[in-house]
Design an enzyme around this catalytic site. Sequence first.
Site, PDB file in Angstrom:
ATOM      1  N   ASP A  60      -1.559  -1.892  -4.153  1.00 40.16           N
ATOM      2  CA  ASP A  60      -2.320  -1.701  -5.386  1.00 40.16           C
ATOM      3  C   ASP A  60      -1.336  -1.211  -6.448  1.00 40.16           C
ATOM      4  O   ASP A  60      -0.190  -0.839  -6.160  1.00 40.16           O
ATOM      5  CB  ASP A  60      -3.495  -0.727  -5.188  1.00 40.16           C
ATOM      6  CG  ASP A  60      -4.568  -0.939  -6.270  1.00 40.16           C
ATOM      7  OD1 ASP A  60      -4.265  -1.570  -7.301  1.00 40.16           O
ATOM      8  OD2 ASP A  60      -5.714  -0.479  -6.079  1.00 40.16           O
TER       9      ASP A  60
HETATM   10  C1  NOJ Z   1      -5.889  -1.218  -9.650  1.00 39.00           C
HETATM   11  C2  NOJ Z   1      -7.152  -1.498  -8.878  1.00 39.00           C
HETATM   12  O1  NOJ Z   1      -7.354  -0.483  -7.919  1.00 39.00           O
HETATM   13  C3  NOJ Z   1      -7.153  -2.835  -8.195  1.00 39.00           C
HETATM   14  O2  NOJ Z   1      -8.415  -3.047  -7.634  1.00 39.00           O
HETATM   15  C4  NOJ Z   1      -6.792  -3.909  -9.158  1.00 39.00           C
HETATM   16  O3  NOJ Z   1      -6.872  -5.168  -8.549  1.00 39.00           O
HETATM   17  C5  NOJ Z   1      -5.383  -3.628  -9.674  1.00 39.00           C
HETATM   18  N1  NOJ Z   1      -5.384  -2.350 -10.368  1.00 39.00           N
HETATM   19  C6  NOJ Z   1      -4.871  -4.711 -10.614  1.00 39.00           C
HETATM   20  O4  NOJ Z   1      -5.477  -4.619 -11.844  1.00 39.00           O
END
Ligand code: NOJ
Length: 753
Positions: free
Chosen positions: A283
């Site tokens: 993430d």
């Molecule tokens: C953080 C989020 O937790 C995740 O779900 C998301 O896909 C990513 N950022 C990318 O934006």
Amino acid sequence: MIARILILLSGVLILASCQSDSNRRNTADAQIEKRIDELISRMTVEEKIGQTNQLTVYGTTEELCEKIRNGEIGSLLNVVDPADINTLQRAAVEQSRLGIPLLIARDVIHGFRTVFPIPLGQAATFDPALVEQGARIAAIEASAAGIRWTFSPMLDISRDPRWGRIAESAGEDPCLTSAMGAAMVRGYQGEGADDPTSIAACAKHFVGYGASESGRDYNSTNLTERQLRNVYLPPFEQAVRNGAMTLMTSFNDNDGIPSTGNRFLLEEVLRNEWGFDGMVVTDWNSAGEMVSHGFAADTKDAAMKAINAGVDMDMMSHVFSLHLKDLIDEGTVDERRLDEAVRNILRVKFRLGLFENPYIDTARIARVTYAPEHLEAARRTAEESAVLLRNEGNILPLDASALRSVLVAGPMADAPAEQLGTWTFDGEPDHTVTPLAAIRAAYGDRLHIGYNPVAAYSREKVTAAKLAAFTAQAASYDAILLFVGEEAILSGEAHCLADLNLQGSQSELIAAARRSGKPVVTVVMAGRPLTIARDLANTDALLYSFHPGTMGGPALIDLIFGNAVPSGKLPVTFPVATGQIPIYYARNMTGRPAAGNELLLDEIPVGAGQTSLGCTSYHLDAGFGPLFPFGFGLSYSTFEYADLQLDKEAYLPTETIRASCRLTNTGKRTATEVVQLYVRDRVGSTVRPVKELKAFDRITLEPGQSRTVEFELPAEDLAFWGLDMQKRVEPGTFDLWIAGDSQSGNSVTFTIN
Ligand code: NOJ
């Protein structure tokens, strides 16, 4: 006889065609592996590291193109302009040494331009085919913009509505989440991944993220391996089985180990047990954040821990691009692990056909965006996702011909951006149809439609004078339609709440409507279950729509006026009070379970002496039960369940349980019932849940019509990870219900021998 032969023959043909499909796939896979071998053998360490590097960009610059030409970037997220994407892709394919295409990613969470209900709402449909169709449409629209990878589905079991990301989930249940997740994977990835309209799915967040302590985002989780395996991991395993090409690690540490550094989960479970051959991405900055966790000493240590745990691509923490070369030179990371990561990344790119078709037809986006069939699917999903929670005196559906005037009110009645919900970067308020617009379009010529938002937005506190004026205004209308809930920004990532009552003056608004003496219909558009106990008493009907997306308005107006019949069921338990959280139906069986006759706070005699004898598991001020149980939802019709039967009384673990019941539509409307099958394992080597959903189906019946509803449940679906941490069906006695929610119905008993 001839017919039988034909049937047999067609079976053989189907089998043959399946086999040749799988042969074709194997050959294609072998060719891909050969091309990967060949490519990796020509790559420098720097170029390999480049493939593991994902950056966010919002357009194109010469500096960025230069990096791409140098092979420093494997994937980009957040660029959405097709012309920009073609420019960037050209730098990769035509101007870099090896011509490896970029993988362009975006959070396409519940639709691209055509926004579908939030995933929690989609789960309320209990309709995987419809959800699959929604994901397919999202893929068609997003791929036309050049996006070939979405960070969806989110498969975090969510039993805490304080957590803002419950909106992105399919709720509290592993069976429902698995079904919804698999449907989304199939929809995104389509018939074949190399179809230009396919986008790679990403099962996220691996794992346990939804169980963050106190529902506060990014907080720690403390799930045992048994809880992980029995509850939190199954939806991911299903996504993998359904071909999910990528998976994202979560932000949380579980039992002290951040997911991004958890080798047991990423290698043992994901690769070795499930045979996942796709790509693992972190993430956003979750590799770097292992330093904040105190799990890594510095960003170099974080890079080492992430890659050695099994991460393939780093989203935005730069730790791989900064440190992998040194780590390899020093010998703390084996270059073969890097090769494996690159192989996983390239495999996704090959499977998507990016090497053959790297560019986008820039004319496609105009052809597919907001296609009528996309809007229709969004409308239908919004319709099926609304859950009717109260309908006193069958006030709904409203009979338009019996009304002269309707007052539409509340801050969500005409809030196009808010009804789209969280994660809708590409949704456009201008293309969103609100309930106010929809009622005007459908009934403007027949009804006098008044409009008063009273509060401009959900959190606004309004004066008593304004509320009194509203009551007076409402008294002059035949019915009041109130649209309340949450602005989109109040749920989603990092938007958690400690208090789940309606925000601002909305409860007072409902009470003010009630004082008018006129029929009150309330629609709640929210990103989570809210504690609406006090509001229910002030409204004749309540329809819970979650955030319904682009076509929420027409769907809700159709439901309110009876052009459609509600069929949604709750994908998550609604608490009476926030203090009951976490509250979910599949809780473990406890000692001293609530008996239903517990004394509440004001019933306990003053001066009563202390005793714990006879006391049960409940809260003095909220009781034991939920406000509404998982699986609950009313209809404009009624259904009767009868003749619950099994084909046998005893089964072997290898056999299939055939369960059936007679479902009758006892009301006056053609309607759809979500029929749910639950099982209880009475005794286990470890404590078992009071009930678990194992199957469900949507059945449509005309008034008076009956149908036998049959389920085939492989006994192996009763397997769980018990005392010895092996997954198996434990022989013994089981109860089985087929019912309209998780709390009602009679059961039958069977044994597994
Ligand atoms: C953080 C989020 O937790 C995740 O779900 C998301 O896909 C990513 N950022 C990318 O934006």
